[in-house]
Scaffold this active site. Sequence first.
Site, PDB file in Angstrom:
ATOM      1  N   HIS A  36       0.867  -1.183   0.000  1.00  0.00           N
ATOM      2  CA  HIS A  36       0.000   0.000   0.000  1.00  0.00           C
ATOM      3  C   HIS A  36       0.907   1.237   0.000  1.00  0.00           C
ATOM      4  CE1 HIS A  36      -2.812   2.929   1.842  1.00  0.00           C
ATOM      5  NE2 HIS A  36      -3.784   2.133   1.451  1.00  0.00           N
ATOM      6  N   CYS A  66      -4.756   2.471  -3.700  1.00  0.00           N
ATOM      7  CA  CYS A  66      -3.514   2.980  -3.071  1.00  0.00           C
ATOM      8  C   CYS A  66      -2.364   1.999  -3.227  1.00  0.00           C
ATOM      9  CB  CYS A  66      -3.719   3.316  -1.598  1.00  0.00           C
ATOM     10  SG  CYS A  66      -4.765   4.728  -1.364  1.00  0.00           S
ATOM     11  N   ASP A  98       3.024  -4.656   8.191  1.00  0.00           N
ATOM     12  CA  ASP A  98       1.799  -3.885   8.011  1.00  0.00           C
ATOM     13  C   ASP A  98       0.641  -4.877   8.138  1.00  0.00           C
ATOM     14  OD1 ASP A  98      -0.484  -2.732   7.062  1.00  0.00           O
ATOM     15  OD2 ASP A  98       0.411  -1.859   5.264  1.00  0.00           O
ATOM     16  N   LYS A 117     -10.358  -0.922  10.645  1.00  0.00           N
ATOM     17  CA  LYS A 117     -10.432  -2.118   9.800  1.00  0.00           C
ATOM     18  C   LYS A 117     -10.711  -3.352  10.656  1.00  0.00           C
ATOM     19  CE  LYS A 117      -7.209  -0.337   6.336  1.00  0.00           C
ATOM     20  NZ  LYS A 117      -8.005   0.115   5.212  1.00  0.00           N
ATOM     21  N   GLN A 135      -4.621  -5.351   7.047  1.00  0.00           N
ATOM     22  CA  GLN A 135      -5.658  -6.235   6.492  1.00  0.00           C
ATOM     23  C   GLN A 135      -5.675  -7.598   7.174  1.00  0.00           C
ATOM     24  OE1 GLN A 135      -7.946  -5.273   4.497  1.00  0.00           O
ATOM     25  NE2 GLN A 135      -7.094  -3.333   3.777  1.00  0.00           N
TER      26      GLN A 135
HETATM   27  N1  7TS Z   1      -1.820  -0.765   4.737  1.00  0.00           N
HETATM   28  C1  7TS Z   1      -2.737  -1.534   4.131  1.00  0.00           C
HETATM   29  C2  7TS Z   1      -2.384  -2.927   3.753  1.00  0.00           C
HETATM   30  C3  7TS Z   1      -4.015  -1.019   3.890  1.00  0.00           C
HETATM   31  O1  7TS Z   1      -4.916  -1.801   3.293  1.00  0.00           O
HETATM   32  C4  7TS Z   1      -4.309   0.303   4.276  1.00  0.00           C
HETATM   33  C5  7TS Z   1      -5.639   0.937   3.954  1.00  0.00           C
HETATM   34  C6  7TS Z   1      -3.330   1.048   4.934  1.00  0.00           C
HETATM   35  C7  7TS Z   1      -2.085   0.488   5.135  1.00  0.00           C
HETATM   36  C8  7TS Z   1      -3.594   2.417   5.452  1.00  0.00           C
HETATM   37  O2  7TS Z   1      -4.440   2.330   6.559  1.00  0.00           O
HETATM   38  P1  7TS Z   1      -4.962   3.656   7.294  1.00  0.00           P
HETATM   39  O3  7TS Z   1      -5.956   3.143   8.294  1.00  0.00           O
HETATM   40  O4  7TS Z   1      -3.793   4.305   7.912  1.00  0.00           O
HETATM   41  O5  7TS Z   1      -5.589   4.495   6.221  1.00  0.00           O
HETATM   42  N2  7TS Z   1      -6.290   0.373   2.868  1.00  0.00           N
HETATM   43  C9  7TS Z   1      -7.346   0.900   2.205  1.00  0.00           C
HETATM   44  C10 7TS Z   1      -7.909   0.283   1.108  1.00  0.00           C
HETATM   45  O6  7TS Z   1      -7.557  -0.789   0.639  1.00  0.00           O
HETATM   46  N3  7TS Z   1      -8.926   1.048   0.645  1.00  0.00           N
HETATM   47  O7  7TS Z   1      -9.016   2.137   1.420  1.00  0.00           O
HETATM   48  C11 7TS Z   1      -8.042   2.056   2.397  1.00  0.00           C
END
Ligand code: 7TS
Length: 404
Positions: free
Chosen positions: A122, A363, A199, A225, A202
Amino acid sequence: MFDSRKIRADFPILEEKIYNHPLVYLDNAATVQRPKCVIDTISDMYAHCNSNVHRGIHYLSQQATQKMEDARLSVKDFINAKSSNEIIFTKGTTESINLVASSFTDAFMQAGDEVIISTMEHHSNIVPWQLQAAKKGVVVKVIPMSDSGELLLEEYQKLFSDKAKLLSVMQVSNVLGTVNPIKEMIKIAHQHGVAVLVDGAQAVAHMPVDVQDLDADFYAFSGHKMYGPTGVGILYGKEKWLEQMPPYQVGGEMIHTVSFEQTVFNELPYKFEAGTPDFVGNAALKSAIDYIDSIGFEAIQKQESLLLQYALEQLAHVDGMRFFGAAKQQDAVISFAVKDIHHFDMGTLLDRLGIAVRTGHHCAEPLMHRLGVEGTVRASFAIYNTKEEIDSLVQGIQRVAKMF
Ligand code: 7TS
């Protein structure tokens, strides 16, 4: 016996109608919906327990502090950390990764030292390292991926040089659903004396995570999430690293004493928590963990794997269906294209039927380049989704396909 109806009743938003259709929410990789217990905690905190933490000797401040520290303990148990000193509250995965990118490189890396990431990351796990490359001359190396969406472990092993200092890699792909063999990868990195940041954005809502068993040096994830609130995230870090790393931001509770000549920073974990923390969100994160625990990962994994298999089978019947990724270990995320219908058109028309999917590059633009596409349609599942919703998705796609 798993009871979808009972689970769905915990999520008020699932009652919504979208353009007069029942909501079919399949954008869970972006954010999952919140159960009522999480929403209630947020409301109760503001109604009965609102006071700034750590600073007050009065009753409410102590109550709020207690709730936040209870949440920290709950996170510690959830990922089996050794100590609550290793649990840093952040505002999400992105901030957690930025914290490590900034502070770990400050403490342990010099110009020319290398950080290894992967093709499927990401942007949140790419750009922070590029910033360090520009600022400090850190070099970013990338693990390649097979056509089936799996990291090439032989190539991975070849990336280690004596300049390698950190591996930063996702556990589960937000686009392909690939579950990376993270434990094995960490073992290999450690054999080369390289620390590892995982990370886990997910992963945490879908599988049990044990940071000690993985032997991860850092583990980052987001509350939103995992059925928790937005604006709250976690950075787990082994104490031996966190102790030596400088603060990421400064001010507030992370200070021990300040004079104009010198400042002494507070101890862990507060050293990394500048300013007023989101104590309301942190308390609600505990409710999300309690909720996940009440269902249990055995049931969650069984149900989500059932949904994934059913969706893959049913979608495969759609004329012109093309899946992206076919990893042996896949989590409940499916990326696809149908004929040459633009992902944006597909997403927009499905939305008119009340079906929420995500479209675009998710992303992960470098991954899109590897796949040779500009974007995909993505359906991602959570514990409350049903086979009937997958049927609606398939019917919706077929209806859209007829229009082209
Ligand atoms: N890493 C992964 C694997 C992600 O899927 C996401 C967000 C992030 C980092 C960032 O997370 P945040 O909570 O700091 O924003 N993924 C997604 C997506 O797949 N669609 O919208 C956000």
